[in-house]
Design an enzyme around this catalytic site. Structure first.
Site, PDB file in Angstrom:
ATOM      1  N   ASP A   1       0.852  -1.196   0.000  1.00  9.52           N
ATOM      2  CA  ASP A   1       0.000   0.000   0.000  1.00  9.52           C
ATOM      3  C   ASP A   1       0.891   1.250   0.000  1.00  9.52           C
ATOM      4  OD1 ASP A   1       0.884  -0.103   2.617  1.00  9.52           O
ATOM      5  OD2 ASP A   1      -1.090   0.232   3.525  1.00  9.52           O
ATOM      6  N   SER A   2       2.212   1.033   0.052  1.00 10.01           N
ATOM      7  CA  SER A   2       3.157   2.131  -0.166  1.00 10.01           C
ATOM      8  C   SER A   2       3.003   2.702  -1.578  1.00 10.01           C
ATOM      9  CB  SER A   2       4.593   1.655   0.073  1.00 10.01           C
ATOM     10  OG  SER A   2       4.848   0.456  -0.634  1.00 10.01           O
TER      11      SER A   2
ATOM     12  N   ASP B   1      -1.081  -6.183  -0.759  1.00  2.56           N
ATOM     13  CA  ASP B   1      -1.142  -5.561   0.568  1.00  2.56           C
ATOM     14  C   ASP B   1      -2.516  -4.921   0.724  1.00  2.56           C
ATOM     15  OD1 ASP B   1      -0.191  -4.675   2.981  1.00  2.56           O
ATOM     16  OD2 ASP B   1       1.052  -3.070   2.140  1.00  2.56           O
TER      17      ASP B   1
ATOM     18  N   LYS C   1      -1.348  -9.517   2.251  1.00  2.69           N
ATOM     19  CA  LYS C   1      -0.689  -9.118   3.490  1.00  2.69           C
ATOM     20  C   LYS C   1      -1.655  -8.224   4.254  1.00  2.69           C
ATOM     21  CE  LYS C   1       2.761  -5.923   3.750  1.00  2.69           C
ATOM     22  NZ  LYS C   1       2.172  -4.902   4.670  1.00  2.69           N
TER      23      LYS C   1
ATOM     24  N   GLU D   1      -1.782  -5.650   7.625  1.00  2.00           N
ATOM     25  CA  GLU D   1      -1.137  -5.011   8.775  1.00  2.00           C
ATOM     26  C   GLU D   1      -1.870  -5.557   9.996  1.00  2.00           C
ATOM     27  OE1 GLU D   1      -0.370  -0.846   8.657  1.00  2.00           O
ATOM     28  OE2 GLU D   1       0.590  -0.965   6.701  1.00  2.00           O
TER      29      GLU D   1
ATOM     30  N   GLU E   1       8.490  -4.836  10.920  1.00  2.00           N
ATOM     31  CA  GLU E   1       8.963  -3.526  10.466  1.00  2.00           C
ATOM     32  C   GLU E   1       9.433  -2.658  11.633  1.00  2.00           C
ATOM     33  OE1 GLU E   1       6.446  -1.546   7.647  1.00  2.00           O
ATOM     34  OE2 GLU E   1       7.615   0.308   7.722  1.00  2.00           O
TER      35      GLU E   1
HETATM   36  O1  KIV Z   1       3.469  -1.192   1.807  1.00  2.00           O
HETATM   37  C1  KIV Z   1       4.630  -1.635   1.865  1.00  2.00           C
HETATM   38  O2  KIV Z   1       5.480  -1.354   1.002  1.00  2.00           O
HETATM   39  C2  KIV Z   1       4.966  -2.485   2.987  1.00  2.00           C
HETATM   40  C3  KIV Z   1       6.397  -2.892   3.150  1.00  2.00           C
HETATM   41  C4  KIV Z   1       7.194  -1.762   3.616  1.00  2.00           C
HETATM   42  C5  KIV Z   1       6.544  -4.078   4.022  1.00  2.00           C
HETATM   43  O3  KIV Z   1       4.116  -2.819   3.756  1.00  2.00           O
END
Ligand code: KIV
Length: 270
Positions: free
Chosen positions: A42-43, A81, A111, A113, A180
């Protein structure tokens, strides 16, 4: 094509590599090099969509980017994510949103959180056939609660909570765990405590694998966190290519004869 089982088998044997990617050309590069896992993080919110945090990223954004990455990836495991509030509010919606990433977009896993609120949900997803990668320590979707992006697990109680949650997510069926921005000795303890692979970012050298945000790793970000490392200067390369293009157009050297064509049939007209 590696599976979540292959990844689990790698734990403690060989370091696992994971990088984010958000589009097809980047995913193709990451895959060609042999990175084990491509995370459509989600980055994407900060790196690609121009937001200050990851919070505005929607399920539609994620689906679009996961599809692009999955279409360009032949070997690596593709992990979607799940964005802020796309899981954990309503169970049915959480399962449908996560399921969509596998069913319609080609992801291999999701993934989440994680925290105490995702243990049951992880079990539910896994039982339905959605492999889950858990994520503990600094979870950027909590930025408003943290008031920034501080290190996590720095006192004994907080560290113990992370170990307990790691075990709970392993028991719930998570196939791996991102850690993290936590102390290296805590990451080492978690890695020794659970059997599924730990993948660290700002968590020291003792995890089973490492993950970085693509833009940070290749030097495309203007800013990157202290625990990251730039392995290239892609921003510099891009700046120089764009400057050369502008210069060439302005001085008239582009397009040259080899970039143009004349049509003989038009000679009488023009
Ligand atoms: O969103 C992301 O890029 C992440 C990584 C930093 C693990 O969750």
């Amino acid at each position: 094509m590696p599976t979540v089982r292959d990844l689990r088998a790698k734990a403690g044997e060989e370091p696992i590599t994971m990088l984010t990617a958000y589009d097809a050309p980047t995913a193709a590069i990451v895959d060609e090099v042999g990175v084990d896992v491509v995370l459509v993080g989600d980055s994407v919110g900060n790196t690609t969509l121009g937001y200050e945090t990851t919070l505005p990223v929607t399920v539609e954004d994620t689906a679009r980017h996961v599809g692009a990455v999955a279409r360009a990836t032949e070997e690596a495991l593709v992990v979607a994510d799940m964005p802020f509030l796309s899981f954990g509010v309503d169970e049915r919606e959480s399962l449908e949103n996560a399921g969509r990433m596998l069913k319609e977009e080609g992801a291999d896993a999701v993934k989440l959180e994680s925290g105490p609120h995702t243990v049951e949900l992880t079990e539910k997803m896994v039982n339905l056939g959605i492999p889950v990668m858990a994520h503990l320590g600094l979870t950027p979707q909590h930025v408003n609660q943290y008031g920034g992006y501080p290190r996590q697990g720095t006192d004994p109680e907080a560290a113990e909570r992370i170990v307990d949650l790691a075990e709970a997510h392993e028991e719930a069926g998570a196939f791996s765990l991102v850690l993290e921005h936590v102390p290296s000795n805590l990451a080492r303890e978690v890695t020794e405590t659970i059997d599924v692979p730990t993948i660290g970012i700002g968590a020291g050298p003792d995890c089973d694998g490492q993950v970085l945000v693509f833009h940070d790793a290749v030097g495309l970000s203007e800013w990157s966190p202290s625990f990251s490392k730039q392995f290239g200067d892609v921003r510099g390369e891009m700046l120089s290519a764009v400057e050369s293009y502008v210069e060439a157009v302005e001085e008239g050297s582009f397009p040259a004869a080899e970039h143009s064509h004349e049509e003989a049939d038009l000679d009488e007209l023009y």
